[in-house]
Write a protein that holds these residues in place. Structure first.
Motif, PDB file in Angstrom:
ATOM      1  N   LEU A 149      11.611   6.980   5.754  1.00  0.00           N
ATOM      2  CA  LEU A 149      11.351   5.734   6.472  1.00  0.00           C
ATOM      3  C   LEU A 149      11.191   4.622   5.446  1.00  0.00           C
ATOM      4  N   ASP A 150      11.503   3.390   5.854  1.00  0.00           N
ATOM      5  CA  ASP A 150      11.243   2.290   4.921  1.00  0.00           C
ATOM      6  C   ASP A 150       9.766   1.903   5.016  1.00  0.00           C
ATOM      7  N   LYS A 151       9.335   1.048   4.109  1.00  0.00           N
ATOM      8  CA  LYS A 151       7.919   0.691   4.039  1.00  0.00           C
ATOM      9  C   LYS A 151       7.429   0.007   5.311  1.00  0.00           C
ATOM     10  N   ASP A 152       8.258  -0.845   5.908  1.00  0.00           N
ATOM     11  CA  ASP A 152       7.854  -1.500   7.150  1.00  0.00           C
ATOM     12  C   ASP A 152       7.617  -0.469   8.258  1.00  0.00           C
ATOM     13  N   VAL A 197       0.829  -1.206   0.000  1.00  0.00           N
ATOM     14  CA  VAL A 197       0.000   0.000   0.000  1.00  0.00           C
ATOM     15  C   VAL A 197       0.866   1.260   0.000  1.00  0.00           C
ATOM     16  N   VAL A 198       2.084   1.144   0.472  1.00  0.00           N
ATOM     17  CA  VAL A 198       2.948   2.314   0.624  1.00  0.00           C
ATOM     18  C   VAL A 198       3.591   2.678  -0.719  1.00  0.00           C
ATOM     19  N   PRO A 199       3.271   3.868  -1.245  1.00  0.00           N
ATOM     20  CA  PRO A 199       3.905   4.283  -2.506  1.00  0.00           C
ATOM     21  C   PRO A 199       5.397   4.557  -2.300  1.00  0.00           C
ATOM     22  N   ILE A 256       6.742   2.650   7.912  1.00  0.00           N
ATOM     23  CA  ILE A 256       5.515   3.397   7.620  1.00  0.00           C
ATOM     24  C   ILE A 256       4.289   2.575   7.994  1.00  0.00           C
ATOM     25  N   VAL A 257       4.318   1.281   7.708  1.00  0.00           N
ATOM     26  CA  VAL A 257       3.198   0.408   8.072  1.00  0.00           C
ATOM     27  C   VAL A 257       3.041   0.359   9.590  1.00  0.00           C
ATOM     28  N   ILE A 258       4.140   0.202  10.299  1.00  0.00           N
ATOM     29  CA  ILE A 258       4.093   0.168  11.770  1.00  0.00           C
ATOM     30  C   ILE A 258       3.597   1.505  12.310  1.00  0.00           C
ATOM     31  N   ALA A 259       4.092   2.600  11.755  1.00  0.00           N
ATOM     32  CA  ALA A 259       3.659   3.932  12.215  1.00  0.00           C
ATOM     33  C   ALA A 259       2.170   4.145  11.976  1.00  0.00           C
ATOM     34  N   SER A 260       1.679   3.707  10.829  1.00  0.00           N
ATOM     35  CA  SER A 260       0.247   3.888  10.566  1.00  0.00           C
ATOM     36  C   SER A 260      -0.581   3.003  11.499  1.00  0.00           C
ATOM     37  N   GLY A 261      -0.101   1.803  11.775  1.00  0.00           N
ATOM     38  CA  GLY A 261      -0.793   0.942  12.735  1.00  0.00           C
ATOM     39  C   GLY A 261      -0.803   1.558  14.124  1.00  0.00           C
TER      40      GLY A 261
END
Length: 139
Positions: free
Chosen positions: A42-45, A31-33, A47-52
């Motif tokens: 930030l790396d994609k992981d 999902v992360v462009p 960003i995913v953790i931050a959004s969670g």
């Protein structure tokens, strides 16, 4: 009463999907462009953790901070706007995530996103003040 129920449902949904971000980080990387990693450094992981983490924090705030519910509602709505580019990216790249494994679901989510924004704002709006009618006597 209905607004309170809407807040609880929104909070439970945010909390649940936020936790799923921690458990299935790799599943949400699609999902992360690419531009988001450059913009945030930030790396994609991450960003995913931050959004969670943001989703879990918003969920907790919606339930635990009633005096701040309007601000948290605005922050929740802003979060839904902020993640929309990722949703568009996922739809355009035809990539699946948990629960969004068809074109129809990915496309449908794009139309659901504005409804989430409105839901967050409506569910956290101040309760209406009952009208005072000075001509009526209390019994």
């Amino acid at each position: 009463m209905i607004r309170a129920l809407a807040r609880w449902i929104l909070a439970l949904a945010l909390g649940a999907i936020g936790i799923v971000h921690f458990v299935s980080t790799r599943g949400f990387r699609v999902v992360v462009p690419d531009w988001a990693t450059k913009a945030t450094r930030l790396d994609k992981d991450a960003i995913v953790i931050a959004s969670g983490a943001a989703e879990v924090a918003l969920a907790v705030g919606l339930l635990a901070l009633p005096k701040e519910r309007r601000r948290i509602g605005v922050a929740t709505a802003a979060f839904f706007v902020a993640v929309l580019p990722g949703n568009v990216h996922q739809w355009r790249t035809h990539r699946s995530t948990p629960g969004l494994d068809t074109e129809a679901r990915r496309f449908g989510r794009l139309f659901f996103q504005p409804l989430l924004v409105l839901w967050a704002l409506w569910a956290t709006a101040p309760d209406p003040v009952p009208a005072v009618r000075p001509w009526r006597r209390s019994r």
